[in-house]
Motif scaffolding. Structure first.
Motif, mmCIF file in Angstrom:
data_model
loop_
_atom_site.group_PDB
_atom_site.id
_atom_site.type_symbol
_atom_site.label_atom_id
_atom_site.label_comp_id
_atom_site.label_asym_id
_atom_site.label_seq_id
_atom_site.Cartn_x
_atom_site.Cartn_y
_atom_site.Cartn_z
ATOM 1 N N ALA A 6 -16.654 -1.253 -45.519
ATOM 2 C CA ALA A 6 -15.959 -2.262 -45.887
ATOM 3 C C ALA A 6 -15.679 -2.523 -47.383
ATOM 4 O O ALA A 6 -14.560 -3.048 -47.623
ATOM 5 N N LEU A 7 -16.642 -2.337 -48.117
ATOM 6 C CA LEU A 7 -16.694 -2.714 -49.655
ATOM 7 C C LEU A 7 -17.270 -1.709 -50.519
ATOM 8 O O LEU A 7 -18.141 -1.065 -50.109
ATOM 9 N N VAL A 8 -16.480 -1.346 -51.491
ATOM 10 C CA VAL A 8 -17.195 -0.371 -52.225
ATOM 11 C C VAL A 8 -17.154 -1.155 -53.808
ATOM 12 O O VAL A 8 -16.165 -1.814 -54.209
ATOM 13 N N THR A 9 -18.312 -1.218 -54.401
ATOM 14 C CA THR A 9 -18.347 -1.932 -55.679
ATOM 15 C C THR A 9 -17.977 -1.173 -56.920
ATOM 16 O O THR A 9 -18.407 -0.088 -57.040
ATOM 17 N N VAL A 10 -17.074 -2.002 -57.890
ATOM 18 C CA VAL A 10 -16.836 -1.394 -59.108
ATOM 19 C C VAL A 10 -16.988 -2.332 -59.979
ATOM 20 O O VAL A 10 -16.838 -3.235 -60.168
ATOM 21 N N VAL A 11 -17.754 -1.635 -61.202
ATOM 22 C CA VAL A 11 -18.424 -2.352 -62.073
ATOM 23 C C VAL A 11 -17.369 -2.660 -63.684
ATOM 24 O O VAL A 11 -17.008 -1.434 -63.676
ATOM 25 N N VAL A 12 -17.078 -3.627 -63.764
ATOM 26 C CA VAL A 12 -16.140 -3.835 -64.805
ATOM 27 C C VAL A 12 -16.453 -4.753 -65.813
ATOM 28 O O VAL A 12 -17.761 -5.549 -65.651
ATOM 29 N N PRO A 13 -15.992 -5.056 -66.994
ATOM 30 C CA PRO A 13 -16.651 -5.640 -68.253
ATOM 31 C C PRO A 13 -16.022 -7.248 -67.845
ATOM 32 O O PRO A 13 -16.416 -8.270 -68.414
ATOM 33 N N ASP A 14 -15.034 -7.563 -67.219
ATOM 34 C CA ASP A 14 -14.370 -8.884 -66.979
ATOM 35 C C ASP A 14 -13.657 -8.832 -65.568
ATOM 36 O O ASP A 14 -12.776 -8.030 -65.501
ATOM 37 N N TYR A 15 -13.887 -9.980 -64.932
ATOM 38 C CA TYR A 15 -13.248 -10.165 -63.487
ATOM 39 C C TYR A 15 -11.787 -10.491 -63.684
ATOM 40 O O TYR A 15 -10.901 -10.018 -63.103
ATOM 41 N N ASP A 16 -11.138 -11.273 -64.753
ATOM 42 C CA ASP A 16 -9.802 -11.409 -64.691
ATOM 43 C C ASP A 16 -8.937 -10.432 -65.342
ATOM 44 O O ASP A 16 -7.901 -10.130 -64.885
ATOM 45 N N ARG A 17 -9.611 -9.506 -66.280
ATOM 46 C CA ARG A 17 -9.038 -8.161 -66.459
ATOM 47 C C ARG A 17 -8.780 -7.291 -65.488
ATOM 48 O O ARG A 17 -8.033 -6.528 -65.187
ATOM 49 N N ALA A 18 -9.993 -7.139 -64.511
ATOM 50 C CA ALA A 18 -9.769 -6.368 -63.425
ATOM 51 C C ALA A 18 -9.088 -6.901 -62.431
ATOM 52 O O ALA A 18 -8.030 -5.990 -61.940
ATOM 53 N N ILE A 19 -8.833 -7.999 -62.360
ATOM 54 C CA ILE A 19 -7.739 -8.546 -61.379
ATOM 55 C C ILE A 19 -6.387 -8.225 -61.746
ATOM 56 O O ILE A 19 -5.448 -7.919 -61.041
ATOM 57 N N ALA A 20 -6.135 -8.553 -63.108
ATOM 58 C CA ALA A 20 -4.793 -8.270 -63.726
ATOM 59 C C ALA A 20 -4.427 -6.637 -63.553
ATOM 60 O O ALA A 20 -3.396 -6.353 -63.338
ATOM 61 N N TYR A 21 -5.469 -5.901 -63.658
ATOM 62 C CA TYR A 21 -5.261 -4.450 -63.541
ATOM 63 C C TYR A 21 -4.977 -4.229 -62.027
ATOM 64 O O TYR A 21 -3.825 -3.556 -61.506
ATOM 65 N N TYR A 22 -5.805 -4.265 -61.069
ATOM 66 C CA TYR A 22 -5.990 -3.872 -59.795
ATOM 67 C C TYR A 22 -4.626 -4.753 -58.989
ATOM 68 O O TYR A 22 -4.097 -3.995 -58.054
ATOM 69 N N VAL A 23 -4.386 -5.839 -59.418
ATOM 70 C CA VAL A 23 -3.275 -6.829 -58.374
ATOM 71 C C VAL A 23 -2.191 -6.270 -59.460
ATOM 72 O O VAL A 23 -1.034 -5.940 -58.637
ATOM 73 N N GLY A 24 -2.081 -6.675 -60.758
ATOM 74 C CA GLY A 24 -0.850 -6.436 -61.349
ATOM 75 C C GLY A 24 -0.256 -5.150 -61.469
ATOM 76 O O GLY A 24 0.776 -4.809 -61.362
ATOM 77 N N THR A 25 -1.108 -4.110 -61.848
ATOM 78 C CA THR A 25 -0.766 -2.855 -62.124
ATOM 79 C C THR A 25 -0.526 -2.080 -61.105
ATOM 80 O O THR A 25 0.331 -1.453 -60.758
ATOM 81 N N LEU A 26 -1.557 -2.033 -60.162
ATOM 82 C CA LEU A 26 -1.808 -1.094 -59.164
ATOM 83 C C LEU A 26 -0.984 -1.573 -57.878
ATOM 84 O O LEU A 26 -0.979 -0.930 -56.845
ATOM 85 N N GLY A 27 -1.013 -3.027 -57.769
ATOM 86 C CA GLY A 27 -0.187 -3.626 -56.750
ATOM 87 C C GLY A 27 -1.100 -4.085 -55.613
ATOM 88 O O GLY A 27 -0.801 -3.904 -54.372
ATOM 89 N N PHE A 28 -2.390 -4.025 -55.883
ATOM 90 C CA PHE A 28 -3.385 -4.391 -54.679
ATOM 91 C C PHE A 28 -3.228 -5.866 -54.417
ATOM 92 O O PHE A 28 -2.534 -6.581 -55.202
ATOM 93 N N ARG A 29 -3.869 -6.360 -53.357
ATOM 94 C CA ARG A 29 -3.786 -7.842 -53.177
ATOM 95 C C ARG A 29 -4.983 -8.401 -53.318
ATOM 96 O O ARG A 29 -5.989 -7.693 -53.215
#
Length: 129
Positions: A6-29
Motif C-alpha cells: 500500500a505505502l512505500v516511505t520516502v525520507v525527505v528533508p521537508d514536507y512542503d518541498r516534497a509535496i511541491a516536487y511530487y505533486v507539482g513536478t511529477l503530477g502526483f496527487r
C-alpha cells in the motif's frame, strides 16, 4: 487472503518541498496531509488511482538525514510505470526532471532512469505488453 503493497516511505528533508516536487513536478496527487502534532505530518501522494502510494516522511534524526536520496544504496529505488513513455518523458523534461540517461528499449519495456529532487533514482518505464 489478499495482500498488496500500500505505502512505500520516502525520507525527505521537508514536507512542503516534497509535496511541491511530487505533486507539482511529477503530477502526483496529494492523497492525505494530516497534522500529527509536534511538527510531524502524515503525507501521502500517489501517481494515479491504482497501485502503491508514497508516504512522505520528514527526516527526524541524523541517520534519517543521511539516508535522504540514498534509500536504495545508489540503485533505482522506485519504478514509475506509464502507459505512454514518450508523453511522460517529454512532460518531465519540460518540468526540469533530471534524467541520468537517454531512453532505451529493453526486453521488458521502454525505460529511463531519473532522479527525484532528493537524489533517489527512479525508473520511468512503459512495460512491453
Amino acid at each position: 487472503m489478499q495482500r498488496r503493497l500500500a505505502l512505500v516511505t520516502v525520507v525527505v528533508p521537508d514536507y512542503d518541498r516534497a509535496i511541491a516536487y511530487y505533486v507539482g513536478t511529477l503530477g502526483f496527487r496529494l492523497v492525505e496531509d494530516i497534522d500529527m502534532g509536534g511538527g510531524k505530518r502524515w503525507v501521502v501522494v500517489a501517481p494515479g488511482d491504482g497501485g502503491s502510494h508514497l508516504l512522505i516522511a520528514r527526516a527526524a534524526t541524523l541517520g534519517q538525514e543521511a539516508a535522504i536520496g540514498h534509500q536504495a544504496g545508489g540503485r533505482v529505488f522506485l519504478i514509475l510505470e506509464t502507459d505512454d513513455f514518450d508523453r511522460d518523458h517529454a512532460i518531465y523534461l519540460a518540468a526540469g526532471v533530471h534524467f541520468r540517461e537517454a531512453p532505451r528499449d529493453e526486453p521488458y519495456g521502454r525505460v529511463a532512469v531519473f532522479e527525484d529532487a532528493f537524489g533517489n533514482r527512479w525508473d520511468l518505464i512503459q512495460p512491453k505488453r
